[in-house]
Design an enzyme around this catalytic site. Sequence first.
Site, PDB file in Angstrom:
ATOM      1  N   GLY B  27       0.808  -1.213   0.000  1.00  0.00           N
ATOM      2  CA  GLY B  27       0.000   0.000   0.000  1.00  0.00           C
ATOM      3  C   GLY B  27       0.832   1.249   0.000  1.00  0.00           C
ATOM      4  O   GLY B  27       1.069   1.840   1.056  1.00  0.00           O
ATOM      5  N   THR B  28       1.276   1.657  -1.148  1.00  0.00           N
ATOM      6  CA  THR B  28       2.102   2.860  -1.218  1.00  0.00           C
ATOM      7  C   THR B  28       2.288   3.252  -2.672  1.00  0.00           C
ATOM      8  O   THR B  28       1.962   2.479  -3.579  1.00  0.00           O
ATOM      9  CB  THR B  28       3.482   2.591  -0.564  1.00  0.00           C
TER      10      THR B  28
END
Lengths: 256, 231
Positions: B27-28
Amino acid sequence: MASRYDRAITVFSPDGHLFQVEYAQEAVKKGSTAVGIRGANIVILGVEKKSVAKLQDERTVRKICALDDHVCMAFAALTIFTGLTADARVVINRARVECQSHKLTVEDPVTVEYITRFIATLKQKYTQSNGRRPFGISALIVGFDDDGVPRLYQTDPSGTYHAWKANAIGRSAKTVREFLEKNYTEDAIASDNEAIKLAIKALLEVVQSGGKNIEIAVIRRNQALKMFSAKEVELYVTEIEKEKEEAEKKKSKKSV
Amino acid sequence: GDPPDGVSPCLPGWSWPPPPGFRLAHGTTTLAFRFRHGVIAAADTRSSCGSYVACLASCKVIPVHQHLLGTTSGTSADCATWYRVLQRELRLRELREGQLPSVASAAKLLSAMMSRYRGLDLCVATALCGWDRSGPTLFYVYSDGTRLQGDIFSVGSGSPYAYGVLDRGYHYDMTNQEAYALARCAVAHATHRDAYSGGSVDLFHVRESGWEHVSRSDACVLYVELSSSAP
């Protein structure tokens, strides 16, 4: 006094000597002469070739060894009885493996200083372990680093190493070094050919039968190691002798 | 184990157990690209744990030494630890050799160290951005041992959106201002569409003289500015 402190390598004498290491340095002084010269754009190694026995295959006697594409090493060692050429073989093999391991872990080829330090550290380990004797070899290591700077290093059995502009090891090292101190000038090493001639001249001071007992190897910047054939060495020797004659003629003309 | 109650197995990150072969995209959004005047590293600042935002203002670009930065993605703990190990290795080598190893060497060391733990769920996806003797250099390293040299990398769940913008606007001879604008635009667009990216946009530049932190701008504000100014 010495005999009580020289049995084991790890024992200091009361006056601070490690006798086994000093004896190893004596063994080196009995080996055949080797000379190394650092030119502006070239590095040169020259060794005195011992005349081989009649039945021996000359090609199997190799005293200058490539450690990697850009680094090579010559060693001086007692070659006749005690088999210290074998010591050199072991050290060279370890150095070759280290050159490749370094490339594997870090992508870049070794610098000359790095591999010299590795060899020196290896030699030092053997002066501080029990049950082992020191390596009976001194080495001259030459090469070019990535930044294009030529380098010459010398190691000795105690594990110390230093950088040199020109140096000699082995039997007549003192004579050769004195010759180099007199004759190593910026002009003398300015061109590749002049530097090669300097190396050959230095060896001719101490080698008996002239060109055929000299082995020369050079590395030029960004080029692979080149071993000179006997013919190429002879060409240089003839040139040197010609120059000598001309210089003497000039001298005798002047004095008349 | 059992999935937590009321959770749909369709959202990435919350499918339980993860379908075989499905790789959790971390998640980035981080990106890095090299150009004439150095290497740009940019990242969002949202640390997510599934759909929970653990930190709004984390820093995903870690300095290794004066001329080397790493963008991090994956497990934050793994990234932080392995970067400290890399810092130590490079510092030791600098002391021994008298000069810092090249970016290629640093990437090789990192990938070799991590590949020993392959199969043990290490998760580090990072881009090493540096300036060494060969100029601006960029390497992508993944914890399974992958090591790739390249001009543009984007890593994370927002990377597809970032790649779209980057591939459109990249050329090697950009000016610094063009490069900064491109990086901010790419991360802002990714934070707009990707649920797991957001917060702010960090921008770093590695020059010949070392790295510098250029800016940290709020992602939403940046996106609004971009949409109002673009034709």
